[in-house]
Design a protein around this motif. Sequence first.
Motif, PDB file in Angstrom:
ATOM      1  N   SER A   1       0.999  -1.134   0.034  1.00  0.00           N
ATOM      2  CA  SER A   1      -0.098   0.005   0.174  1.00  0.00           C
ATOM      3  C   SER A   1       0.882   1.166   0.155  1.00  0.00           C
ATOM      4  CB  SER A   1      -0.972   0.111   1.247  1.00  0.00           C
ATOM      5  OG  SER A   1      -1.615   1.254   1.114  1.00  0.00           O
ATOM      6  N   THR A   2       0.720   2.178  -0.888  1.00  0.00           N
ATOM      7  CA  THR A   2       1.108   3.751  -1.159  1.00  0.00           C
ATOM      8  C   THR A   2       0.434   4.629  -0.798  1.00  0.00           C
ATOM      9  OG1 THR A   2       1.028   3.789  -3.408  1.00  0.00           O
ATOM     10  CG2 THR A   2       2.803   2.580  -2.612  1.00  0.00           C
TER      11      THR A   2
ATOM     12  N   GLU B   1      -3.579  10.089  -1.834  1.00  0.00           N
ATOM     13  CA  GLU B   1      -3.315   9.584  -3.247  1.00  0.00           C
ATOM     14  C   GLU B   1      -2.399   8.256  -2.904  1.00  0.00           C
ATOM     15  OE1 GLU B   1      -1.975  13.318  -6.156  1.00  0.00           O
ATOM     16  OE2 GLU B   1      -0.259  12.540  -4.901  1.00  0.00           O
ATOM     17  N   GLY B   2      -2.354   7.452  -3.909  1.00  0.00           N
ATOM     18  CA  GLY B   2      -1.554   6.099  -3.491  1.00  0.00           C
ATOM     19  C   GLY B   2      -2.320   4.849  -4.151  1.00  0.00           C
ATOM     20  N   ASP B   3      -1.747   4.004  -4.061  1.00  0.00           N
ATOM     21  CA  ASP B   3      -2.034   2.635  -4.610  1.00  0.00           C
ATOM     22  C   ASP B   3      -2.303   1.676  -3.487  1.00  0.00           C
ATOM     23  OD1 ASP B   3      -1.728   3.722  -7.159  1.00  0.00           O
ATOM     24  OD2 ASP B   3       0.509   2.843  -7.333  1.00  0.00           O
ATOM     25  N   LEU B   4      -3.212   0.783  -4.021  1.00  0.00           N
ATOM     26  CA  LEU B   4      -3.283  -0.699  -3.347  1.00  0.00           C
ATOM     27  C   LEU B   4      -3.150  -1.689  -4.175  1.00  0.00           C
ATOM     28  CD1 LEU B   4      -4.161  -1.612  -0.482  1.00  0.00           C
ATOM     29  CD2 LEU B   4      -6.804  -1.681  -0.922  1.00  0.00           C
TER      30      LEU B   4
ATOM     31  N   THR C   1      -5.538   2.646  -8.147  1.00  0.00           N
ATOM     32  CA  THR C   1      -4.974   3.642  -7.610  1.00  0.00           C
ATOM     33  C   THR C   1      -6.206   4.660  -7.181  1.00  0.00           C
ATOM     34  OG1 THR C   1      -3.194   3.415  -9.391  1.00  0.00           O
ATOM     35  CG2 THR C   1      -3.826   5.700  -8.538  1.00  0.00           C
ATOM     36  N   PHE C   2      -5.911   5.534  -5.837  1.00  0.00           N
ATOM     37  CA  PHE C   2      -7.096   6.234  -5.365  1.00  0.00           C
ATOM     38  C   PHE C   2      -6.571   7.801  -5.479  1.00  0.00           C
ATOM     39  CE2 PHE C   2      -7.829   1.935  -3.795  1.00  0.00           C
ATOM     40  CZ  PHE C   2      -8.889   1.880  -3.761  1.00  0.00           C
TER      41      PHE C   2
END
Length: 336
Positions: A36-37, A67-70, A164-165
């Motif tokens: 997770s980022t 912001e970031g990715d799962l 991506t969120f």
Amino acid sequence: MSNAQGVKRKIVVAKETTFGTKATKTAGKIIPRTESTLNTVFDSFSSEEIRENMQRSPSIVGFEKVEGDLKGELAAGQWSAFFAAALRGSWTAAKDPILKKTTAGTGEKQGKILIIPETNHTTDSFTIEDIFADINLSRVYLGCRVSKISIDVQPNGIASVTATFLGQRGEESAVNYFTNSAEIAQSAKLAGINGQLLVNGVKAALITGFKLEIDLNASSEAVLGEKYAPDVFIGTVAVSGSFTMYLQDKSMIDAVRSGNGLSLALRMDASSDTGTDYVTFILPGIKATSVDIDDGAKNLIQTLNFDAFPAVYDSASTIADELKKATTLIIQDTLA
């Protein structure tokens, strides 16, 4: 003082009823991940003033967003809520398999179907809680919309997913927000070895990889007097991707040059058993945009890049009316 460890961290997600308002406390599901980022991101700006003391005024912290990715591994059920958000639609009731594993589909599970609808598009948002159990820290991210989903399928590995969120804001607490959260229902992992890729309805041979990207071009804009955006905007659902295969002839080069439309269909199963769970991705219409050939003392690989567009997959379908409508992407998931 303890240090946070990744194995003691967990991600809990629930869909919001109202954008930017926490989802119901008991609605959260734990989403297993590989990485997770997700983070709260703050803009900052500094003074341009020229001063006699040769020093600078303090910076000002401004606009806040998430912001970031799962990132994780593909399994039936696990990513279904995010797929629905990305396609801006809703899952149907369970239907017979679109791509059959057996000749007549006998003994195979039914799965719900998702398409990009023609009207009444959804704008789902999520509350995502990032829990660091070993240091009693909870980070809650509000108003998180799916900005992009990327899928990578290789022939000798588990298929990977990156969601991506872009979100509105974050909050921190020593107490977890979601209560009684259980892991989301999911199948065994899906891998290319238990998959089949069809090009124009015919099983493609010697495919060495497949990538798919769903991009909603999400954005959020700062407004005067507010620390975060009133909403996160999501736009057109753009679908593109690529697949790689051994170079045997000029057919893929011809596909790019002619500009003729193709269709792609990929089904991946959780096991080799007939009644296993599965996820199917269907692109009724694609245009090949380029083909690249590698080099080396080995079998040469060509990469075909494509964009997807709305088309009808099966105008005479007896499975579901959704297959008779022009759409860019169709997904079927047995655990959605």
